[in-house]
Design a protein around this motif. Structure first.
Motif, short mmCIF file in Angstrom:
data_model
loop_
_atom_site.label_atom_id
_atom_site.label_comp_id
_atom_site.label_asym_id
_atom_site.label_seq_id
_atom_site.Cartn_x
_atom_site.Cartn_y
_atom_site.Cartn_z
N THR A 237 -80.56 57.41 52.19
CA THR A 237 -79.93 58.48 50.77
C THR A 237 -78.47 58.12 51.66
N ALA A 238 -77.56 58.99 53.25
CA ALA A 238 -76.33 58.24 53.33
C ALA A 238 -76.35 56.60 53.56
N SER A 239 -77.21 55.90 53.68
CA SER A 239 -76.53 54.58 53.62
C SER A 239 -76.17 53.83 52.58
N VAL A 240 -77.20 54.32 51.70
CA VAL A 240 -76.25 53.65 50.13
C VAL A 240 -75.24 54.57 50.00
N THR A 241 -75.14 55.12 49.85
CA THR A 241 -74.05 56.71 49.53
C THR A 241 -72.57 55.65 50.42
N GLU A 242 -72.52 55.13 51.23
CA GLU A 242 -71.80 54.54 51.88
C GLU A 242 -72.12 52.55 51.50
N GLY A 243 -72.67 52.37 50.46
CA GLY A 243 -72.68 51.35 50.37
C GLY A 243 -73.29 50.17 51.39
N ASN A 244 -74.16 50.12 52.16
CA ASN A 244 -74.75 49.72 53.17
C ASN A 244 -75.92 49.57 53.18
N LEU A 245 -76.26 48.97 51.48
CA LEU A 245 -77.80 48.38 51.34
C LEU A 245 -78.37 47.49 52.38
N GLU A 246 -77.85 46.87 53.02
CA GLU A 246 -79.01 46.72 53.75
C GLU A 246 -80.19 47.10 54.92
N GLU A 247 -78.44 47.79 55.56
CA GLU A 247 -79.06 49.00 56.54
C GLU A 247 -80.10 49.85 56.12
N ALA A 248 -80.23 50.21 54.73
CA ALA A 248 -80.96 51.44 54.28
C ALA A 248 -82.31 50.96 53.88
N LEU A 249 -81.64 49.14 53.55
CA LEU A 249 -83.61 48.19 52.81
C LEU A 249 -84.40 48.00 54.52
N ARG A 250 -83.20 47.45 55.49
CA ARG A 250 -84.46 47.77 56.92
C ARG A 250 -84.81 49.21 57.62
N LEU A 251 -84.15 50.26 56.94
CA LEU A 251 -84.93 51.37 57.68
C LEU A 251 -86.29 52.20 56.65
N LYS A 252 -85.89 51.40 55.47
CA LYS A 252 -86.74 51.89 54.23
C LYS A 252 -88.52 51.06 55.07
N ASP A 253 -88.39 49.93 55.36
CA ASP A 253 -88.92 48.97 55.79
C ASP A 253 -89.66 48.99 57.03
N GLU A 254 -88.25 49.97 58.14
CA GLU A 254 -88.63 50.61 59.23
C GLU A 254 -90.25 51.87 58.99
N MET A 255 -89.29 53.31 58.01
CA MET A 255 -90.61 53.32 58.13
C MET A 255 -91.50 53.13 57.28
N VAL A 256 -92.00 52.06 55.84
CA VAL A 256 -93.08 52.06 55.58
C VAL A 256 -93.55 51.87 57.01
N SER A 257 -93.61 50.72 57.95
CA SER A 257 -94.18 50.17 59.27
C SER A 257 -94.81 50.97 60.61
N CYS A 258 -94.46 52.11 60.10
CA CYS A 258 -94.84 53.60 61.25
C CYS A 258 -95.51 54.14 60.07
N GLY A 259 -96.10 54.03 58.85
CA GLY A 259 -97.51 54.25 58.22
C GLY A 259 -96.23 55.30 57.71
N ILE A 260 -95.03 55.35 57.46
CA ILE A 260 -95.10 56.50 56.33
C ILE A 260 -94.22 56.42 55.24
N PRO A 261 -95.25 56.93 54.24
CA PRO A 261 -94.98 56.09 52.83
C PRO A 261 -93.06 56.56 52.18
N MET A 262 -92.90 55.58 51.00
CA MET A 262 -91.58 56.20 50.54
C MET A 262 -91.37 57.61 49.97
N ASN A 263 -90.79 58.38 49.19
CA ASN A 263 -90.99 59.43 48.85
C ASN A 263 -89.73 59.05 47.57
N VAL A 264 -89.52 60.14 46.68
CA VAL A 264 -89.24 59.25 45.10
C VAL A 264 -87.74 59.34 45.35
#
Length: 858
Positions: free
Chosen positions: A320-347
């Motif tokens: 959320t902070a990455s998106v707020t600061e305009g760093n969408l690329e890093e936000a998407l990378r973190l999302k992929d990392e989270m999902v790869s660790c078996g943690i589902p993305m929340n709403v």
């Protein structure tokens, strides 16, 4: 199991003799408290009494074989002597459990918890053995819950006094259990006092109790008090545990002080504390809220290296902070990392990413992620729909916005006022007000409509001049219990000011006061601007004075509205005089904007000297001019044919460090074009392009007009092609100039093609365009086409002006068709168009074949 603190049933006397000293005191006073205590026997701090061969008799006492139980029954008037009970307790000093049993037996008759030293003697005895720590703690808890709670200073002093008097080693547990008792009794202030007294005596508090007290303080928002206590403890070397750190970090975050939370975390690490997962999570939250994404990323990596995978909440914070600061690329990378660790993305994370795509102007990706949410989860919530509807409306993709709006209702998410407002604003922006009104009507029927939504429709109605509809809307609001606010009335006042109905504007203002609504600076600036633009300076002044008397301090916007309105009413000298009055009487400090209005007003009135005088006054008063100031002055210089002065002003602007912007270049280019110096105008245009600036339509129009005036419409057409290639939409003045130039240079086909293209683009001709067309067609011998233009005007309800009739009369006269020429003259009179001198010159043949130089009217 019964508690050791529960009073036991009275045991038989023969059992009591085995439990207590067989030779107790018997000569003491029977009062509830002895003035002084007799000396204890030498065995009171040694072995159990049953191991002593011959205990010594206490000083000033006699031995008795009687048992120390109450001399009367529980319901009698006498109670057991405190000194005898203490002596008996001390006799069991080495057997805390026996002492406790004795106390439980004797306490119901003595009431020893309320006053005196019996309780604290027993506490000290119990604290002499690890096995009886818990009963000591429970005794104090019961003491502070059953009786009138003593002040901490009294209780602490009693503990110390008893220890010193009876020779006990002072155990910090006594203080800690007392602290715990106050906390359990929810006497937070007493607990704070108790802890302070402990710290004064260098008694180290137990971390568990310390955390309980801090939790209680933080629950009642006493952060400063908790912080002060903590600092005192730190000076004694007590820093708490991870839970302590977490408490203060949470409190700092709750207070909106992420920097403080990060500092607490850093201090803990510097003391050698090994953070746990929750501490890392809180620290990452603090970094995100600061915001310090570099710190957040570093902590996240450190957390992953030292322990298990970060939680879903932690990942969501950083995404959320990455998106707020305009760093969408890093936000998407973190999302992929989270999902790869078996943690589902929340709403929350998914909605943040959707918002990030929208902010990056990538609505397609946002909608793709939305579809993925519906297929794989998590399910979109109200916020998800809100974000997408808002951005679809911003992008004028109202078809998709409506689809989302309806889909939201299908999944049982009722539209809120936010969704309704977004839809209404989107439809109004897309020029489909009927659909906006449909959404509005639905919101009124469903009860969602509020003042905020009504004001959006009210504002649109007022801007469209639909005053009656606006009045009806206000009445509807009142009938539905939706109270109009100051914004509502401001819109109504503005609407009447725009149609120059100041009387009704004033009536609306009076109704606003009757409703108890307080006018603000916006209200007064609207009225002042309305009166000023109507040339009613006196009433504008009256509103200013009324504003001052109502304790609303005029701001810069109000004064500027007055000055600007007077200038636009063509009374710039009056505006300048009013400014001097504001400065002297109302202590107004004019801004650059105020001076710019006066300078521009004088320029438009052709009074360059006064404009320059105002400019000098502005500089003398320490108000720095802007590019807007110089743009007006440069325009004025060219208008007065003072090219050298225009260039001098340009240099002065650059000397002040003000860079040329598009309006400045536009003023210079327009000036040289009007002087027919196309070489310099073209050079400035090239300079503008080299600097990477994007020319405005106004700049192109100036150049095209210049080339037309020098008879080089081909150069103008080249500029038109460049505009098209650069995606710059032509306005009506551009087409008018090009068509006029083409007709003058006998490029009839190009002129008609341009006219057709203009109509296709939905641009409606005005009188200037019609004049250029009729005049040009007549000069090109296209009388039939010119007559068709005249008929087109009549179908649209537009009455031709004198210039159009003159062109047609001149062409018919030149072809010898005098009857038609005079018929057109009569038609002019019938339609209320007054002939001018040129009309009669043509009719009598003095200027037969003449015409109208249409570009003089463009």
């Amino acid at each position: 199991m019964s508690s050791s603190l529960t009073p036991k049933r009275i045991p038989p006397p023969n059992l009591l003799r085995r439990l207590i000293n067989p030779k107790p005191f018997c000569s003491q006073s029977r009062s509830s408290r002895a003035p002084d205590y007799p000396a204890r026997d030498s065995n009171s701090t040694g072995k159990p009494l049953h191991e002593s061969a011959s205990p010594k008799r206490p000083v000033n006492s006699t031995l008795s074989d009687s048992v120390p139980y109450p001399s009367t029954s529980k319901y009698g008037g006498d109670i057991m002597n405190e000194a005898r009970v203490i002596d008996a307790l001390l006799g069991h000093r080495s057997d805390p459990r026996s002492a406790l049993r004795y106390y439980n037996w004797v306490e119901p008759w003595g009431g020893f918890d309320q006053d005196g030293d019996v309780l604290w003697v027993l506490v000290h005895i119990l604290l002499g053995c690890r096995e009886t720590f818990a009963p000591a703690r429970d005794l104090i808890i019961r003491y502070l819950s059953n009786y009138s709670i003593p002040k901490p200073s009294v209780a602490v002093n009693r503990i110390v006094y008893c220890a010193e008097k009876f020779g006990f080693e002072l155990n910090s547990r006594a203080f800690n259990y007392l602290l715990n008792g106050y906390i359990r009794a929810r006497r937070v202030d007493d607990a704070v006092d108790c802890l302070n007294l402990m710290l004064e005596r260098k008694a180290i508090p137990f971390v568990t109790y310390m955390n309980s007290l801090f939790s209680a303080l933080l629950r009642r928002n006493s952060m400063d008090e908790a912080r002060e206590l903590y600092h005192k403890m730190v000076t004694l070397g007590v820093t708490g545990d991870n839970f302590t750190t977490q408490l203060f970090m949470r409190a700092s975050l709750r207070e909106g002080k992420p920097e403080e939370a990060a500092e607490i975390f850093g201090d803990a690490k510097s003391r050698g504390v090994e953070p746990d997962g929750l501490m890392y999570s809180l620290a990452i939250q603090a970094a995100c809220k600061k915001p310090d994404l570099s710190m957040a990323f570093g902590l996240l990596r450190e957390m992953r290296e030292k322990m298990n995978v970060p939680s879903q909440e932690t990942y969501t914070s950083v995404i959320t902070a990455s998106v707020t600061e305009g760093n969408l690329e890093e936000a998407l990378r973190l999302k992929d990392e989270m999902v790869s660790c078996g943690i589902p993305m929340n709403v929350i994370a998914a909605t943040s990413l959707i918002k990030g795509h929208c902010k990056n102007d990538d609505l397609v990706s946002a909608l793709d992620l939305f579809r993925e949410m519906k297929e794989k989860g998590p399910s979109p919530n109200k916020v998800t729909f809100s974000v997408l509807i808002e951005w679809c409306c911003r992008k004028e993709n109202m078809e998709k916005a409506l689809e989302l709006y309806e889909e939201m209702k299908l999944v049982s998410i009722p539209p809120s006022c936010f969704h309704v407002h977004s839809m209404i604003r989107g439809y109004l922006k897309a020029q489909t007000p009927e659909k906006a009104l449909t959404i509005f009507d639905e919101s009124v029927e469903s009860g969602v409509a509020n003042t905020f939504i009504c004001n959006s429709i009210l504002s649109w109605l007022c801007k469209q001049g639909k005053i009656n509809e606006a009045i009806n809307l206000v009445r509807m609001m009142e009938s539905k219990g939706i109270e109009p606010n100051a914004v509502s009335y401001n819109n109504m006042i503005l609407a009447h000011c725009k149609v120059k109905d100041m009387e009704k504007a004033r009536i609306i203002f009076s109704k606003m006061l009757e409703k108890g609504l307080k006018p603000n600076n916006v209200t007064y600036s609207i009225l002042i601007d309305g009166y000023s633009k109507n040339g009613d300076i006196q009433n504008a002044f009256d509103v200013l004075h009324e504003m001052d008397s109502s304790s609303v301090t005029p701001n810069e916007v109000v004064f500027s509205s007055f000055i600007d309105g007077v200038c636009k009413a063509g009374k710039t000298s009056d505006a300048r005089d009013a400014l001097q009055k504001f400065i002297s009487e109302l202590n107004f400090g004019p801004s650059c904007r105020t001076y710019n209005s006066i300078i521009d007003g004088f320029v438009k009135e052709g009074n360059l000297d006064s404009a320059l005088a105002t400019y000098r006054e502005m500089c003398d008063n320490g108000v720095f001019p802007t590019a807007v100031t110089y743009t007006s002055l440069i325009n004025g210089c060219f208008k007065s044919s003072k090219m050298d002065l225009a260039l001098k002003m340009t240099k002065e602007m650059e000397d002040r460090g003000i860079k040329r912007d598009i309006p400045v270049y536009g003023a210079l280019i327009d000036g040289f074009c009007k002087m027919r110096d196309m070489e310099k105008a073209s050079a400035l245009f090239s300079e503008l392009l080299e600097l990477g600036l994007c020319p405005s339509v106004t700049v192109y129009n100036s150049l095209i007009s210049g080339y037309r005036d020098v008879g080089n419409i081909d150069a103008g057409l080249d500029l038109y092609k460049k505009m098209m290639n650069d995606g710059i939409h032509c306005h009506l003045p551009t087409y008018t100039t090009l068509i006029d130039g083409c007709l003058k240079e006998r490029k009839l086909d190009i002129a008609l093609d341009l006219y057709s293209k203009m109509i296709e683009e939905g641009i409606k001709p005005d009188f200037i365009m019609y004049t250029a067309l009729v005049s040009g067609l007549c000069k090109n011998g296209q009388l039939v086409n010119a007559q068709e233009i005249l008929e087109e005007m009549e179908k649209k309800g537009k009455i031709p002006n004198v210039n159009i009739y003159n062109a047609l009369i001149a062409e018919h006269r030149s072809e010898g068709n005098l009857n038609k020429a005079f018929a057109l003259h009569d038609e002019m009179l019938d339609k209320g168009v007054t002939p001018d001198g040129h009309t009669y010159d043509v009719l009598i043949g003095r200027k037969a074949g003449g015409g109208v130089d249409s570009h003089n009217n463009l």
